[in-house]
Design an enzyme around this catalytic site. Structure first.
Site, PDB file in Angstrom:
ATOM      1  N   ASP A  26      -1.828  15.789  35.946  1.00  0.00           N
ATOM      2  CA  ASP A  26      -1.543  14.203  35.804  1.00  0.00           C
ATOM      3  C   ASP A  26      -1.590  14.101  37.158  1.00  0.00           C
ATOM      4  O   ASP A  26      -1.367  14.675  38.102  1.00  0.00           O
ATOM      5  CB  ASP A  26      -0.573  14.045  34.812  1.00  0.00           C
TER       6      ASP A  26
HETATM    7  C1  NOJ Z   1      -0.669   8.906  34.754  1.00  0.00           C
HETATM    8  C2  NOJ Z   1      -0.626   9.177  33.234  1.00  0.00           C
HETATM    9  O1  NOJ Z   1       0.232   9.916  32.773  1.00  0.00           O
HETATM   10  C3  NOJ Z   1      -2.052   9.474  32.625  1.00  0.00           C
HETATM   11  O2  NOJ Z   1      -1.823   9.418  31.168  1.00  0.00           O
HETATM   12  C4  NOJ Z   1      -3.017   8.803  32.984  1.00  0.00           C
HETATM   13  O3  NOJ Z   1      -4.216   9.378  32.471  1.00  0.00           O
HETATM   14  C5  NOJ Z   1      -3.092   9.124  34.659  1.00  0.00           C
HETATM   15  N1  NOJ Z   1      -2.022   8.331  35.261  1.00  0.00           N
HETATM   16  C6  NOJ Z   1      -4.315   8.277  35.234  1.00  0.00           C
HETATM   17  O4  NOJ Z   1      -4.166   6.902  35.230  1.00  0.00           O
END
Ligand code: NOJ
Length: 754
Positions: free
Chosen positions: A288
């Site tokens: 993430d």
């Molecule tokens: C953080 C989020 O937790 C995740 O779900 C998301 O896909 C990514 N950012 C990319 O935006």
């Protein structure tokens, strides 16, 4: 009790390992692997590390990439993937730059396609309330068509995190609290996005997230600590992930949280032992946002090299937005903390994904301006959005049968009022995911607000309708309340639109108070004064609490944040064009103090049957029951359940049991019912939940029509993870419950024989 070990789990895992294709795609895996090896052999270490690096595009403006450092980094081979970029032409520029590098490896573009791409559908939690898997699959197919036509190749969806805490802002993004429903939704979403062939440019690779445990953050605080038994992890958290892996999801995303002390991104247990080895899944794992780098902040890695070594060794492959690999992976290799073979494996997975998507054969296959023009926001997508929103709404109360409003209804003058009646400027029918990521292309003028559609529809039917726009900031002041007083005086039905703001849900949007904000309850009291018929429509992203309304408002409809077609769908439901059939995918508590409150809890040694009962498990000042239980939702008709039968009263271990029930529509209108099957293992080797969902079927019945619904309870469904972490069933008594929600059920039983 005699233990009979039935190693179903192993059998299932093996069957899965051998049976499923690499992913849903038609090009031969062998051929792809041959091309991957050929390319890998030509790559330098820097080029390899570049492929493992994903960087954010210019998400705020999506404009001139040439001014960004991004383009020069692409040209230098330092970027394998770009995420969150919204500008179509710039994607072409970037792809051209990537293809112009020494080996011409195309970029892969990732995006959070959460509830639609250009055509905005209801939030995922709302979609889950439809319990309609074909509909959910279709929504994702549309989202993939739009996102694919706009140059995206990879959806950071579905989020399959089970959540029991409405304070957590991301409750809106999942399918609620139940692993069985969550698994079916996860499969439907993967099928929708990926179709049967990832090689088509109308399909997108999915990224199942957040692996794992993210929904169990302490206190509902986003990104917070998760600590749970392995048994709970496997029984509650992992099933939707495994279902998505089995459905062929091409990628997984790590979670931000620690799980039992280990940051998920560097959890060998999660990524290598379970996902790759036990489940035999072969895809790409992306971090993430900077979650590799955050292992340092967690205090579980000392620097970029240490974080890189730990995350790569755990089995994770690509670094999202952190640059940790770029700075640390080479050092980790030089110091012998990772091997070249480990890096190569990660790169193989990235390249394989790009081959599977057909990006090597035609890097611009998702970047055709004509296709974009012809695809985005087709009228038929709008119709699907309207249908989805109507099917997702949940009717919680309809005392006196206020709804549906028909020409025969005893009301003439209707007032529509409240902060979410016509909140056009406030974008409140969207969510964080269509606002918070700063996508300039989302056009809020495309939203049909409740007032826009309800007013005209009801007026066409002969009602007199007044829309009173007040309390636009959801914190009605004194002046607003006197306006409300006046506006509702001469009306004989008030529709009050309350809820929460679109920007208050989603990532980093945890709240400590889930009651109606500001003076919204006062507004309801004004509307319903003197027992005036009142319909409360709730626009929400999570379970909220509204105890006064539960007691005093005759009709309550959960409309969620339902996207572009909110108003039209609401009009369809309010007028009975669509008979509501949504059922809550998550418990609605009575107060925030009851949280976490979920239907599949353990019995405890001292279950409470009534509030305040001493020496039992509960509160002195609140009942232990929810305001509305999991699976609950009313219809304009009623359904009766009869003849619950179990095919065998004493099945043997390993046998499948059939459970049948007759469902009859007792009302005057056709309606859809979600028939739900639950079980309870009465005396197992460890304590088992009081109820566990094991099947559901959504059926449509005309007035007076009956249908027999039959469920199969397989050996797998009777099994659970025991204290020795074996997936097995115990002989003994099982209760079986069938009904239209998790509380109001018919009961039968059988005894599983050794
Ligand atoms: C953080 C989020 O937790 C995740 O779900 C998301 O896909 C990514 N950012 C990319 O935006």
């Amino acid at each position: 009790m005699k233990k009979i070990s039935a190693p179903f789990f192993l059998l299932f895992s093996l069957a899965f390992f051998f049976a499923h294709p690499l992913f849903s795609q038609k090009t031969s895996v062998k051929e792809i692997d041959r091309r991957v090896e050929e390319l890998l052999a030509k790559m330098t270490l820097d080029e390899k590390i570049g492929q493992l690096n994903q960087v954010p595009g210019d998400i705020s403006t999506g404009t001139d990439v040439a001014k960004d450092d991004l383009l020069s980094q692409i040209k230098a081979g330092k970027i394998g993937s770009v995420l969150s970029h919204t500008n179509f032409d710039n994607k072409i520029v970037m792809q051209r730059a990537a293809v112009g590098t020494r080996l011409g490896i195309p970029l892969i573009f990732g995006f959070d396609v959460i509830h639609g791409y250009k055509t905005i559908f209801p939030i995922p939690l709302a979609q889950a309330a439809s319990w309609d898997m074909a509909m959910i699959e279709n929504i994702e197919r549309i989202a993939a068509e739009e996102a694919g036509a706009d140059g995206q190749n990879w959806a950071f969806a579905p989020m399959v995190d089970i959540a029991r805490d409405p304070r957590w802002g991301r409750v809106m993004e999942g399918a609620g609290e139940d692993p069985f429903l969550g698994s079916r939704v996860a499969e439907a979403r993967v099928r929708g996005f990926q179709g049967d062939d990832l090689g088509k440019n109308t399909t997108l690779a999915t990224c199942v997230k957040h692996y794992a445990g993210y929904g169990f953050a302490e206190g509902g605080r986003d990104y917070n600590t998760v600590d749970m038994s392995e048994q709970r992890l496997r029984e509650i958290v992992l099933p939707p992930f495994q279902a998505a892996a089995k459905a062929g999801s091409a990628t997984f995303m790590n979670a931000f949280n620690t799980l039992n002390g280990v940051p998920a991104s560097m959890s060998k247990h999660l990524v290598t032992d379970i996902l790759r080895n036990e489940w035999g899944w072969k895809g790409l794992v992306v971090s993430d946002w900077n979650s590799f780098g955050e292992t340092i902040v967690h205090g579980a890695a000392s620097d970029d090299a240490d974080a890189s070594a730990k995350c790569l060794s755990a089995g994770s492959d690509m670094d999202m937005a952190g640059g940790t690999f770029l700075r640390g992976l080479k050092k980790a290799l030089e110091s012998g903390r990772v091997t070249q073979a480990q890096i190569d494996n990660a790169v193989r997975r990235v390249l394989r994904l790009k081959f599977m998507l057909g990006l090597f054969d035609d890097p611009f296959r998702y970047l055709d301006p004509k296709r974009r023009e012809a695809t985005l926001e087709k009228p038929e997508y709008r119709l699907a959005a309207r249908e989805a929103a109507a099917k997702s709404m949940v009717l919680l109360k309809n005392d006196g049968g206020i709804l549906p409003l028909t020409p025969e209804s005893p009301f003439k003058n209707i007032t529509i009022i409240g902060p979410y009646a016509d909140s056009r400027d406030h974008k409140d029918y969207m969510s964080f995911w269509t606002l918070g990521i700063g996508n300039p292309d989302y056009d809020t003028t495309k939203i049909v607000t409740p007032a826009m559609s309800l007013k005209s529809t009801l007026e066409e039917m002969g009602f007199q309708v007044t829309v009173t726009e007040i309390c636009l900031d959801a914190a009605c002041n004194e002046k607003d309340l006197s306006v409300a007083m006046k506006a509702t005086t001469s009306s004989d039905l008030v529709i009050v639109c309350v809820g929460e703001r679109g920007i208050d849900c989603g990532e980093s949007r945890s709240i400590s108070d889930i009651s109606l904000k500001g003076n919204q309850e006062t507004l309801l009291r004004i509307a319903a004064r003197g027992n005036k018929p009142t319909l409360m429509v709730l626009f929400n992203s999570r379970p909220l609490v509204f105890p006064w309304a539960d007691e005093n408002v005759q009709s309550i409809l959960v409309a969620w944040q339902s996207g572009y077609e909110t108003g039209n769908a609401l009009a369809d439901v309010v007028t009975g064009k669509v008979n509501p059939s949504g059922k809550l995918p998550i418990t609605f508590p009575r107060s925030v103090g009851q949280v976490p409150l979920y239907y599949n809890h353990l019995n405890t040694g001292r279950p409470q049957s009534q509030m305040g009962q001493m020496w039992t498990s509960g509160y002195l000042d609140a009942p232990s029951t929810p305001a509305y239980p999991f699976g609950y939702g009313l219809s304009y008709t009623t359904f009766s359940y009869s003849n619950l039968t179990v095919s065998k009263s004493q099945p043997k271990m390993g046998e499948t049991v059939e459970v049948s029930v007759n469902v009859t529509n007792r009302g005057n209108v056709a309606g859809e019912e979600v028939v739900q099957l639950y079980i309870h293992d009465v005396a197992a080797d460890i304590a088992r939940p009081v109820k566990e969902l094991k099947g559901f079927e959504k059926i449509k019945l005309n007035p007076a029509e009956s249908r027999t619904v039959t469920f199969k309870l397989t050996p797998e469904e009777l099994s659970y993870w025991n204290a020795d972490l074996k997936f097995k069933a115990d002989p003994g008594k099982f209760k079986v419950f069938v009904g239209g929600n998790s509380r109001d059920v018919k009961e039968a039983e059988f005894e599983l024989m050794p």
